[in-house]
Scaffold this motif. Sequence first.
Motif, PDB file in Angstrom:
ATOM      1  N   ALA A 160      34.307  59.849  32.295  1.00  0.00           N
ATOM      2  CA  ALA A 160      33.372  60.770  31.656  1.00  0.00           C
ATOM      3  C   ALA A 160      32.012  60.705  32.340  1.00  0.00           C
ATOM      4  N   MET A 161      31.176  61.678  32.014  1.00  0.00           N
ATOM      5  CA  MET A 161      29.870  61.823  32.678  1.00  0.00           C
ATOM      6  C   MET A 161      28.850  62.222  31.632  1.00  0.00           C
ATOM      7  N   LYS A 162      27.639  61.730  31.759  1.00  0.00           N
ATOM      8  CA  LYS A 162      26.566  62.216  30.890  1.00  0.00           C
ATOM      9  C   LYS A 162      25.266  62.250  31.671  1.00  0.00           C
ATOM     10  N   ALA A 163      24.274  62.913  31.069  1.00  0.00           N
ATOM     11  CA  ALA A 163      22.954  62.963  31.696  1.00  0.00           C
ATOM     12  C   ALA A 163      21.903  62.930  30.594  1.00  0.00           C
ATOM     13  N   ASP A 164      20.688  62.585  30.967  1.00  0.00           N
ATOM     14  CA  ASP A 164      19.640  62.494  29.944  1.00  0.00           C
ATOM     15  C   ASP A 164      19.017  63.858  29.648  1.00  0.00           C
ATOM     16  N   SER A 171      16.332  65.336  39.198  1.00  0.00           N
ATOM     17  CA  SER A 171      15.437  64.389  38.548  1.00  0.00           C
ATOM     18  C   SER A 171      16.084  63.733  37.327  1.00  0.00           C
ATOM     19  N   ALA A 172      17.202  64.278  36.881  1.00  0.00           N
ATOM     20  CA  ALA A 172      17.860  63.731  35.695  1.00  0.00           C
ATOM     21  C   ALA A 172      18.496  62.371  35.995  1.00  0.00           C
ATOM     22  N   THR A 173      18.723  61.601  34.950  1.00  0.00           N
ATOM     23  CA  THR A 173      19.470  60.355  35.078  1.00  0.00           C
ATOM     24  C   THR A 173      20.922  60.638  34.720  1.00  0.00           C
ATOM     25  N   ALA A 221      23.904  68.879  25.104  1.00  0.00           N
ATOM     26  CA  ALA A 221      23.119  67.937  24.293  1.00  0.00           C
ATOM     27  C   ALA A 221      22.907  66.661  25.097  1.00  0.00           C
ATOM     28  N   PRO A 222      21.649  66.355  25.421  1.00  0.00           N
ATOM     29  CA  PRO A 222      21.374  65.181  26.261  1.00  0.00           C
ATOM     30  C   PRO A 222      22.079  63.928  25.772  1.00  0.00           C
ATOM     31  N   GLY A 223      22.706  63.230  26.673  1.00  0.00           N
ATOM     32  CA  GLY A 223      23.348  61.966  26.327  1.00  0.00           C
ATOM     33  C   GLY A 223      24.789  62.091  25.864  1.00  0.00           C
ATOM     34  N   SER A 224      25.281  63.297  25.718  1.00  0.00           N
ATOM     35  CA  SER A 224      26.674  63.413  25.270  1.00  0.00           C
ATOM     36  C   SER A 224      27.629  63.346  26.472  1.00  0.00           C
ATOM     37  N   TRP A 225      28.762  62.706  26.210  1.00  0.00           N
ATOM     38  CA  TRP A 225      29.754  62.537  27.280  1.00  0.00           C
ATOM     39  C   TRP A 225      30.578  63.805  27.450  1.00  0.00           C
ATOM     40  N   VAL A 226      30.816  64.164  28.728  1.00  0.00           N
ATOM     41  CA  VAL A 226      31.720  65.286  29.014  1.00  0.00           C
ATOM     42  C   VAL A 226      32.777  64.772  29.983  1.00  0.00           C
ATOM     43  N   SER A 227      33.846  65.538  30.118  1.00  0.00           N
ATOM     44  CA  SER A 227      34.903  65.130  31.044  1.00  0.00           C
ATOM     45  C   SER A 227      34.410  65.244  32.492  1.00  0.00           C
ATOM     46  N   PHE A 228      34.660  64.190  33.254  1.00  0.00           N
ATOM     47  CA  PHE A 228      34.310  64.176  34.675  1.00  0.00           C
ATOM     48  C   PHE A 228      34.996  65.325  35.400  1.00  0.00           C
TER      49      PHE A 228
END
Lengths: 568, 568
Positions: A122-126, A136-138, A161-168
Amino acid sequence: MASQSDIDAHLQAVAALKAQEASQRYDHAALTAMTADEARANTIFTNMRDAERESQWEKEGDLASFAGMDFYGARKNGLGSPSDVWNAVRRMPKGALLHCHFDGTVDTSFLLEHAKKTPGMAMKADRALTKDSLWSATVEFLVLPESEDRSNVSIWSEEYAPGSWVSFEAARESFPYPHPYELDQGSSHAHMPAYMELSKPAAQPNGTSAPGSSSKGDAFDAYVHSLMTLTPHEAVPAITNSKQAWSKFQSTFGVIAGLIGYEPTLKAYTKELVLSHARDGISYTEARINFLTEFMVRSDGTPTLTHEDWVRIFIEAVTEAKAELGEGVFVDAKIIYTTVRFIDNDKLRWYLEDCISLKKLFPEWIVGFDLVGHEDPLLPLKHYIPELLRFQHRCAEEGISIPFVFHAGETLTDGGDADLNLYDAILLNTRRIGHGVSLARHPTLTDLVKEKDICVEICPISNQVLGYTASICSHPSLLALLNRNVPVALSSDDPSIFENFGLSYDFYQLVISSKSTSLVSLAALARRSIRYALVDDEAKQRMVEDWDKRWKKFVGWFLKEYGHLARQ
Amino acid sequence: MASQSDIDAHLQAVAALKAQEASQRYDHAALTAMTADEARANTIFTNMRDAERESQWEKEGDLASFAGMDFYGARKNGLGSPSDVWNAVRRMPKGALLHCHFDGTVDTSFLLEHAKKTPGMAMKADRALTKDSLWSATVEFLVLPESEDRSNVSIWSEEYAPGSWVSFEAARESFPYPHPYELDQGSSHAHMPAYMELSKPAAQPNGTSAPGSSSKGDAFDAYVHSLMTLTPHEAVPAITNSKQAWSKFQSTFGVIAGLIGYEPTLKAYTKELVLSHARDGISYTEARINFLTEFMVRSDGTPTLTHEDWVRIFIEAVTEAKAELGEGVFVDAKIIYTTVRFIDNDKLRWYLEDCISLKKLFPEWIVGFDLVGHEDPLLPLKHYIPELLRFQHRCAEEGISIPFVFHAGETLTDGGDADLNLYDAILLNTRRIGHGVSLARHPTLTDLVKEKDICVEICPISNQVLGYTASICSHPSLLALLNRNVPVALSSDDPSIFENFGLSYDFYQLVISSKSTSLVSLAALARRSIRYALVDDEAKQRMVEDWDKRWKKFVGWFLKEYGHLARQ
């Protein structure tokens, strides 16, 4: 005109002074004991090197490149493409790689290939990864148990939604932006700068990526590659100093962490570490593993993999790699336990005890202890003296030996805490010094390091990419220490992040930039590195014998390949 | 927790090791013999320096700047603007400036002011100065006799015949392009980057430029300024390595030559050299004059001014400057005769004999001999051995002493000819070494230089601007030599071209970047520089006494100004 005898006297005095200085060098013994074959190979190599300097690096009228120039400039100018010097350097036996960080060692494309094969990835970003925030995102990755929910909102959309996990996989297949490296090339055919293609491991990891590949996928891979490396390209601001380099450098580890910290990947990665180093002629690696994170992810997606499990996986992987390479080749790898120099003393005690426990469980595998991280802003060794001294007592109590192998002097500030770390490290009986960029300016410490036979792990390309020197040519310590015969082992530091895989790039940069360095000099460096491995004398003896065999074979190959170039 | 006695033992061992190393430093004697006032001033200064590091150079979250960063970046970040450390450094007595090139020393705006007042001043270019060629053309100036024809075709038009002379005044008044420094600022109010304003000499040259000034004229002046300096701006390609820097650097001398090589300007320039150095606290300058060109232009426009005339003008100017400054202040300047290291041995003999003739005519004024130019591509000292040895015999024959003060080791290539120049220079009994960038990596030479009391003229800002180091912090020799107490004199090299006028900028960069350098360290450096002036002991004694008086006065001023900052 002066009299001929005056001229001769001057020339003789110059020759005598040069010889006096040369007799102190690290390569003096090797150069005075060359076999006829070695001498022949050495002369041919030096001529070849001088020719390559002229034709590739010091071309008349070319103001852009020079021998030993910054690494990324050098890659653009062909460093790593087949050339006589590159081929020889790549093929020669390198000895021990004493300074590399585990999670910064194997080509990041290997991690990407494994992520593609990992359904739970999974992948997420801030923040939402829009065109404006993309760079610039984490961004983080993690393998989640199947049971855990993923968001169906695209990470590329404003609605994310920042911080939520999505499928890679879904994120990869829907990457909506141009291929970042195509921006540089202005051509849709170029998927990566040419010099990056070369950084791919010679043997691809198992598994096919073809079915899942797509142009969106390729662009996504290049994006994530860029998040995990310092390789410059148009989409990201140019790095011009050490602070900027460290800021980007630190961010790469957060991206790598979730891709690497998964049981099957961890094992494959460790195996690939050994195999890729073997391909580069490295016999032995001491990987600094950062044990800051207490748990990683098991095969089933649960985040409960302990440090003990990790070491066990490391051992299995190394054992399998050795088996794969067969009896004929000596290869090995060990672990230096590290944690990061921002923790407090209480927490350090926890890690030191953890290190002791692992050492007792795996006495052959845990060979040293170090504190890592950006020396300038983080805590100096002097902050940790009570716990570090206690650790020495504890080891004695337990009847074990875990020598310190401290980073020290990786800094630009003369007299700052990071520079002063050298005093503490040496007096804490560090067995080697990581970097020691500022060491040569300290005359007493330089003499002491030599006297105590402490090896300095100098990482020329890392030091340049991270802003401690403009190029290997002006490195504040490398040549000064080598010429004083202070033990130095060239090291790669974080080759997956800088893309100076193996030791060939660092070796090449030294020999192409320094006319006083020859093939036999490089060999002397390689052979000597084994002496500073944290294993017993018998193991070192085996390694040296193996190295001597490889070297003899290499000289034979070299003369077969290039012998015709010998001047009559 | 380790026992307190273990901890104490470690801390004591660290302190003892630091003290042992510090006892070898150049500033040790001065630091152990401080008066109470000096000690107070030194402590206050160190606190002030640490505060200025934090507030101006190492600000939390500021990734762009750092203490000791590249010179032009530092100027943009305020280096040279009033600050506590700058004010103190600027005001302190600097001792002797032992390495500067005459035609690269006085602010180029001084030359422009004089050109504006010179009716015969003419200008030419190797092509029409159109928008496209403006920055790549070769531009020259020369004072022509009134009788000589000028072209009336504008040098800015396509019709201009390459190589034809036009009137300077007419060209200046018709400059058709935007002000080059306004491009950088995006504002029509900014005529120059703020940090360039500060580079103007504190006292403007005589004569008014106001009547002739205009916005076209200002833009022209900025254009010519840019041709004479390495100061970066938008219109010219960024310089990223030593080859590019030298290419631009060499081109500046050709532009400067015609402006400076005119009798009245030459005299005014020399006087301003002494006066501007006096304003910066420099007591004594040894200017390397490049005598390659045999003739310069007389007041009447004829190109017949000989080397002998030139030295006479130099003497008159220095004498007038001294008179202007009055009896109370010791100032002086001498000449190091130089020519360029591309001539052949026959031509070198001509220059060496010319140097001997001038020495015999002006024994007090010609104090040394050197060969200048880009060491890497030009001829090495070893090429000139026969003539250089003959020169030593000739001097003995004539009963005169003209010591060598050779440039050597200003290079990136380890083991290349420029690096090897160090051996020849030392064995030719050079009295000082110009640059010695590569010296510290040579242990035998480093010891020998110390033993023979040869002073190394290190030019930190020059070395950085010309691509030998990324910043003063990673200079390959500066701190290594200082810590070994090898004699070092900080020098400015070509301050009009780099815009590091005087010695304040180089002193500031050292003390702001090195926490182990204090006010008293700088003073020790300044005082010691006098010891290596090429004058007799009596003259040195006078200079040292004068310096001691200045220093005492400075400490008094410093404590009056900053004494309230002393911590209780």
